[in-house]
Scaffold this motif. Structure first.
Motif, PDB file in Angstrom:
ATOM      1  N   UNK A  42       0.825  -1.199   0.000  1.00  0.00           N
ATOM      2  CA  UNK A  42       0.000   0.000   0.000  1.00  0.00           C
ATOM      3  C   UNK A  42       0.862   1.252   0.000  1.00  0.00           C
ATOM      4  N   UNK A  43       1.949   1.210   0.785  1.00  0.00           N
ATOM      5  CA  UNK A  43       2.848   2.362   0.849  1.00  0.00           C
ATOM      6  C   UNK A  43       3.563   2.581  -0.481  1.00  0.00           C
ATOM      7  N   UNK A  44       3.890   1.491  -1.194  1.00  0.00           N
ATOM      8  CA  UNK A  44       4.520   1.614  -2.508  1.00  0.00           C
ATOM      9  C   UNK A  44       3.613   2.390  -3.449  1.00  0.00           C
ATOM     10  N   UNK A  45       2.343   1.999  -3.497  1.00  0.00           N
ATOM     11  CA  UNK A  45       1.398   2.669  -4.390  1.00  0.00           C
ATOM     12  C   UNK A  45       1.228   4.138  -4.008  1.00  0.00           C
ATOM     13  N   UNK A  46       1.094   4.395  -2.705  1.00  0.00           N
ATOM     14  CA  UNK A  46       0.912   5.774  -2.245  1.00  0.00           C
ATOM     15  C   UNK A  46       2.122   6.639  -2.587  1.00  0.00           C
ATOM     16  N   UNK A  47       3.317   6.126  -2.312  1.00  0.00           N
ATOM     17  CA  UNK A  47       4.552   6.863  -2.593  1.00  0.00           C
ATOM     18  C   UNK A  47       4.691   7.143  -4.084  1.00  0.00           C
ATOM     19  N   UNK A  48       4.499   6.102  -4.893  1.00  0.00           N
ATOM     20  CA  UNK A  48       4.640   6.244  -6.342  1.00  0.00           C
ATOM     21  C   UNK A  48       3.651   7.282  -6.874  1.00  0.00           C
ATOM     22  N   UNK A  49       2.379   7.150  -6.496  1.00  0.00           N
ATOM     23  CA  UNK A  49       1.335   8.045  -6.996  1.00  0.00           C
ATOM     24  C   UNK A  49       1.575   9.483  -6.555  1.00  0.00           C
ATOM     25  N   UNK A  50       1.908   9.674  -5.274  1.00  0.00           N
ATOM     26  CA  UNK A  50       2.135  11.024  -4.755  1.00  0.00           C
ATOM     27  C   UNK A  50       3.317  11.697  -5.436  1.00  0.00           C
ATOM     28  N   UNK A  51       4.428  10.967  -5.556  1.00  0.00           N
ATOM     29  CA  UNK A  51       5.618  11.562  -6.177  1.00  0.00           C
ATOM     30  C   UNK A  51       5.359  11.916  -7.638  1.00  0.00           C
ATOM     31  N   UNK A  52       4.658  11.031  -8.344  1.00  0.00           N
ATOM     32  CA  UNK A  52       4.385  11.291  -9.756  1.00  0.00           C
ATOM     33  C   UNK A  52       3.481  12.508  -9.921  1.00  0.00           C
ATOM     34  N   UNK A  53       2.424  12.581  -9.114  1.00  0.00           N
ATOM     35  CA  UNK A  53       1.505  13.720  -9.213  1.00  0.00           C
ATOM     36  C   UNK A  53       2.209  15.037  -8.883  1.00  0.00           C
ATOM     37  N   UNK A  54       3.031  15.033  -7.828  1.00  0.00           N
ATOM     38  CA  UNK A  54       3.772  16.246  -7.465  1.00  0.00           C
ATOM     39  C   UNK A  54       4.748  16.642  -8.567  1.00  0.00           C
ATOM     40  N   UNK A  55       5.451  15.647  -9.108  1.00  0.00           N
ATOM     41  CA  UNK A  55       6.450  15.930 -10.136  1.00  0.00           C
ATOM     42  C   UNK A  55       5.808  16.540 -11.374  1.00  0.00           C
ATOM     43  N   UNK A  56       4.685  15.974 -11.804  1.00  0.00           N
ATOM     44  CA  UNK A  56       4.005  16.490 -12.995  1.00  0.00           C
ATOM     45  C   UNK A  56       3.476  17.899 -12.744  1.00  0.00           C
ATOM     46  N   UNK A  57       2.925  18.123 -11.539  1.00  0.00           N
ATOM     47  CA  UNK A  57       2.339  19.427 -11.224  1.00  0.00           C
ATOM     48  C   UNK A  57       3.396  20.516 -11.061  1.00  0.00           C
ATOM     49  N   UNK A  58       4.504  20.172 -10.412  1.00  0.00           N
ATOM     50  CA  UNK A  58       5.503  21.182 -10.063  1.00  0.00           C
ATOM     51  C   UNK A  58       6.722  21.208 -10.971  1.00  0.00           C
ATOM     52  N   UNK A  79      11.755   8.014 -13.010  1.00  0.00           N
ATOM     53  CA  UNK A  79      12.499   6.820 -12.588  1.00  0.00           C
ATOM     54  C   UNK A  79      12.220   6.546 -11.110  1.00  0.00           C
ATOM     55  N   UNK A  80      11.683   5.377 -10.816  1.00  0.00           N
ATOM     56  CA  UNK A  80      11.384   4.981  -9.440  1.00  0.00           C
ATOM     57  C   UNK A  80      12.542   4.112  -8.943  1.00  0.00           C
ATOM     58  N   UNK A  81      13.261   4.589  -7.933  1.00  0.00           N
ATOM     59  CA  UNK A  81      14.472   3.916  -7.428  1.00  0.00           C
ATOM     60  C   UNK A  81      14.136   3.192  -6.121  1.00  0.00           C
ATOM     61  N   UNK A  82      14.547   1.925  -6.026  1.00  0.00           N
ATOM     62  CA  UNK A  82      14.236   1.157  -4.820  1.00  0.00           C
ATOM     63  C   UNK A  82      15.467   0.374  -4.367  1.00  0.00           C
ATOM     64  N   UNK A  83      15.404  -0.168  -3.157  1.00  0.00           N
ATOM     65  CA  UNK A  83      16.542  -0.899  -2.571  1.00  0.00           C
ATOM     66  C   UNK A  83      16.251  -2.366  -2.354  1.00  0.00           C
ATOM     67  N   UNK A  84      15.206  -2.905  -2.982  1.00  0.00           N
ATOM     68  CA  UNK A  84      14.781  -4.285  -2.743  1.00  0.00           C
ATOM     69  C   UNK A  84      15.717  -5.258  -3.452  1.00  0.00           C
ATOM     70  N   UNK A  85      16.495  -6.006  -2.693  1.00  0.00           N
ATOM     71  CA  UNK A  85      17.453  -6.946  -3.255  1.00  0.00           C
ATOM     72  C   UNK A  85      16.767  -8.123  -3.942  1.00  0.00           C
ATOM     73  N   UNK A  86      15.498  -8.360  -3.639  1.00  0.00           N
ATOM     74  CA  UNK A  86      14.766  -9.476  -4.240  1.00  0.00           C
ATOM     75  C   UNK A  86      14.210  -9.129  -5.609  1.00  0.00           C
ATOM     76  N   UNK A  87      14.308  -7.887  -6.010  1.00  0.00           N
ATOM     77  CA  UNK A  87      13.755  -7.454  -7.279  1.00  0.00           C
ATOM     78  C   UNK A  87      12.528  -6.596  -7.068  1.00  0.00           C
ATOM     79  N   UNK A  88      12.053  -6.007  -8.133  1.00  0.00           N
ATOM     80  CA  UNK A  88      10.922  -5.096  -8.033  1.00  0.00           C
ATOM     81  C   UNK A  88       9.655  -5.851  -7.633  1.00  0.00           C
ATOM     82  N   UNK A  89       8.873  -5.266  -6.749  1.00  0.00           N
ATOM     83  CA  UNK A  89       7.625  -5.880  -6.307  1.00  0.00           C
ATOM     84  C   UNK A  89       6.633  -5.893  -7.476  1.00  0.00           C
ATOM     85  N   UNK A  90       5.820  -6.973  -7.624  1.00  0.00           N
ATOM     86  CA  UNK A  90       4.842  -7.022  -8.723  1.00  0.00           C
ATOM     87  C   UNK A  90       3.940  -5.797  -8.768  1.00  0.00           C
ATOM     88  N   UNK A  91       3.646  -5.231  -7.595  1.00  0.00           N
ATOM     89  CA  UNK A  91       2.795  -4.045  -7.547  1.00  0.00           C
ATOM     90  C   UNK A  91       3.418  -2.888  -8.317  1.00  0.00           C
TER      91      UNK A  91
END
Length: 313
Positions: free
Chosen positions: A77-93, A102-114
């Motif tokens: 849930x936090x992934x979706x919220x973070x992604x959506x908020x950052x994208x909306x702010x970036x486009x607006x501002x 570019x969405x940067x993450x630290x997950x050593x297991x690979x990107x989450x399916x979400x």
């Protein structure tokens, strides 16, 4: 260029570092790495009520805006919220400042399916923008392109100069190698080798023995496609391919002999110690696959023909 042994050490130390860096600490490491790599990178920091306006970094030359997400405990849930908020702010501002998000993450297991779903949805909703994700594999490639002093400063430790023996080269490929070993044993018949234009083998001056080994391994390259089709992370194949191509370009600059280039690529996958025969055969299947997909070795120019084939109609 760091040696294979040095790059293996850097990869191990980066994994340890990412296990300890979350939130702002990861964001700061990413910004320091990108500033060291790219003179045009701007590390965007939070400023009072203004915040970071949806960005943790901007690349002026490439038109890329970076947003970092590195929680200690992953939360869909936090992934979706973070992604959506950052994208909306970036486009607006910052809509006029970037054309790639570019969405940067630290997950050593690979990107989450979400995240794969979010990227797909975002492409549909914003067709004028490009979307990418960058994880530990990408960070490792960027790190290994720096000079030794810069790498040591970012990792906070010295890189050993003594050679060591490694039995696993690229850890992220070990599950694929295990898959290939198991499936090759179970296969009741070999698939016909895929046709490889002889011009590519000749153009890259591949020796007869290496050519025969590559062509033989191509009988099993459909198993590599099968492996990646079963993975939840739809971007994993492209991440690995980019890593292969980046390392190939480095090796090609240091070695003139195609046999040496192939040897270094084998080392990249399997380490610098001899393994079991079934493991070594699986390594060659992986190299044959990326040879086919043109991620390693060069495509000959259009209408190029090997001397032996010229004048044959």
């Amino acid at each position: 260029m760091l040696s294979f042994e040095e790059q293996s050490f850097v990869r191990a130390m980066l994994r340890r570092l990412l296990d300890e860096r979350f939130g702002k600490a990861f964001e700061r490491f990413f910004q320091n790495l990108m500033c060291a790599r790219y003179p045009d990178f701007i590390d965007v920091r939070t400023h009072g009520k203004l915040g970071d306006i949806g960005a943790d970094g901007l690349s002026l030359h490439d038109g890329k805006l970076y947003a970092c997400y590195a929680p200690e405990v992953p939360d869909v849930k936090a992934v979706r919220t973070k992604f959506t908020d950052d994208l909306e702010k970036a486009i607006a501002k910052r809509g006029d400042h970037f054309d790639t998000f570019v969405f940067v993450h630290n997950d050593l297991r690979g990107v989450h399916p979400e995240l794969s779903i979010l990227l797909s949805e975002a492409r549909t909703a914003h067709p004028s923008l490009r979307f990418e994700q960058q994880g530990p594999q990408h960070l490792n490639r960027e790190l290994c392109r720096l000079e030794r002093d810069a790498v040591q400063e970012l990792l906070g430790c010295e890189i050993p100069v003594s050679e060591r023996v490694y039995r696993i080269g690229l850890e992220d490929l070990e599950p694929l190698l295990t898959h290939l070993i198991a499936q090759r044993r179970q296969a009741t018949s070999q698939a016909p080798a895929r046709e490889v234009p002889p011009e590519k083998l000749a153009y890259n001056r591949v020796a007869v023995e290496d050519r025969d080994e590559i062509i033989s391994a191509m009988r099993y390259t459909p198993l590599v496609d099968e492996y990646y089709q079963q993975r939840q992370d739809v971007t994993e194949r492209d991440e690995v391919a980019q890593g292969f191509n980046a390392y190939y370009q480095q090796v090609k600059a240091d070695y003139d002999d195609p046999g040496d280039v192939l040897w270094k690529l084998q080392e990249y996958v399997a380490g610098n110690a001899r393994g079991r025969r079934d493991h070594e055969r699986a390594v060659m299947v992986v190299l044959a696959y990326f040879f086919e997909t043109c991620d390693i070795f060069e495509e000959p120019p259009i209408n190029w023909r090997a001397p032996a084939l010229q004048g044959t109609g």
